[in-house]
Design a protein around this motif. Sequence first.
Motif, short mmCIF file in Angstrom:
data_model
loop_
_atom_site.label_atom_id
_atom_site.label_comp_id
_atom_site.label_asym_id
_atom_site.label_seq_id
_atom_site.Cartn_x
_atom_site.Cartn_y
_atom_site.Cartn_z
N ARG A 67 0.82 -1.21 0.00
CA ARG A 67 0.00 0.00 0.00
C ARG A 67 0.85 1.26 0.00
N THR A 68 1.88 1.27 0.85
CA THR A 68 2.71 2.47 0.93
C THR A 68 3.40 2.73 -0.42
N GLU A 128 -1.95 8.94 4.11
CA GLU A 128 -1.51 7.61 4.52
C GLU A 128 -1.97 7.32 5.95
MG LIG Z 1 2.50 0.78 4.69
#
Ligand SMILES: [Mg+2]
Length: 435
Positions: free
Chosen positions: A262-263, A331
């Motif tokens: 995801r990051t 995030e």
């Molecule tokens: Mg992450």
Amino acid sequence: GGPVNVYGIDCGSSGLKMLDGLPHVGEIINGDDVERVGRLLRWLRDLADDRAARYSEVRASTIVEYRTLADQPAEKRIFVLVDGMSAFREAYEYSKLSALWDIFLQLATDGRPLGIHLVVSGDRPNSVPASLLASIQRRLVLRLSSEDDYLSMDVPKDVLGQASPPGRGLLGNLEVQLAVLGGNSNLAVQAREVHKLSEAMLRQGVERAPQIERLPDQVDLDILPAGSPDLPVIGVDDETLQPAEILAKGPLLLAGPPGAGRTVALVTLAYALRRSNPGVELIYVGSRRSAAASLKLWDRSVVGADDVEETIDELVDYSTGTPGKLAIFIEGLTDFTDTGAESGIERLVTASIKADQWVVGESETSTWSSAWSLAQPFKSGRRGLLLNPGDIDGDSLLSTSLGRISTDFVPGRGYIVGRGKVRKLQVALPPENRN
Ligand SMILES: [Mg+2]
Ligand SMILES: Nc1ncnc2c1ncn2[C@@H]1O[C@H](COP(=O)(O)OP(=O)(O)OP(=O)(O)O)[C@@H](O)[C@H]1O
């Protein structure tokens, strides 16, 4: 019958695998490998369309006529072997994969004159459905388990019996014994013979059949085209193996289980947008320290609930400017729940969506359900990037079914969901993550 290429879908006990080394065998695909079975069938469908057009151009009605009329003696017949029809049906006929099953039936109906032939094996008379049986021209009946089975296969019941050796069968009116390579059915001997045959074919200059490509596990963003300002390219599409674009407007929900990538994907989205729209401002908002927060990429980076709370009014004001002038990447969105920044983030998201900016909200899949007010604008936008999702994640996060999920867990593999449409892709790696 002239040059031939062979492909196999193995839904049995991997008995076809030994053919893989032969030069004219393009690929033996495991029946579970939905991706590549799909790619094989779609490739054959496109090939059939292409052949139909080419054959009619020279007024050829079969591959044999085409070879002469178009002076193309090397035009290949293609045999598609499916071992284990019952299992193949079970997986494809009535499931979310029925679109592939339809292609399969279509090939059975239209393929023959175009030189595309299906050879299917089943262990019971009813393993081949009536819809397919109608297009099957020849049957080879081997020893069956009961007399009734011979009758339902329309062959005499008193030729083969329990004492018949393996490979004894009925082909039309003929009783036959099938030949095996090297005259020995021992698998080790077979494999060795296949290997020898393969070397002999290569020595004779037999061309290698095209392989069915696979979606790469890693792609660098740099090697892909940039796309357009509204549609940056972020990876490679599974179905076409072409660049995959995503709509860079409004809310986008980015989710996946721990370690799904995801990051990296968040950073890829930002890089991709910068490439396709160099003038855009990229704003990073993070709930805690992360490798992504300190990248030079961001025009602004705000980390932690306290700092976010302090700067939020300014950000809200700023984001209501010219539509598309900035994009916001949050995030750990759901971590802001019950912090002093929660209502501020909510305002920022709502205002930026209204101003037609791109707002990406990232969080681990399991956290979205408990972050009602923060999650809502992203869920109701019904656009998302779901990495390595589970079966129901599409439904629960974006009210969109993803269909059958394949289980090839690779970081960065996922689905782009946009207003009911779903595309599978591999997310590209941004420059930072190249290894
Ligand atoms: Mg992450
Ligand atoms: N698109 C990708 N292509 C190839 N490898 C990737 C990709 N994305 C992530 N990876 C690999 O997976 C690792 C984990 O990625 P990342 O940190 O983005 O996962 P995450 O989902 O954010 O994890 P966490 O749940 O810990 O936040 C990366 O270090 C990288 O090695």
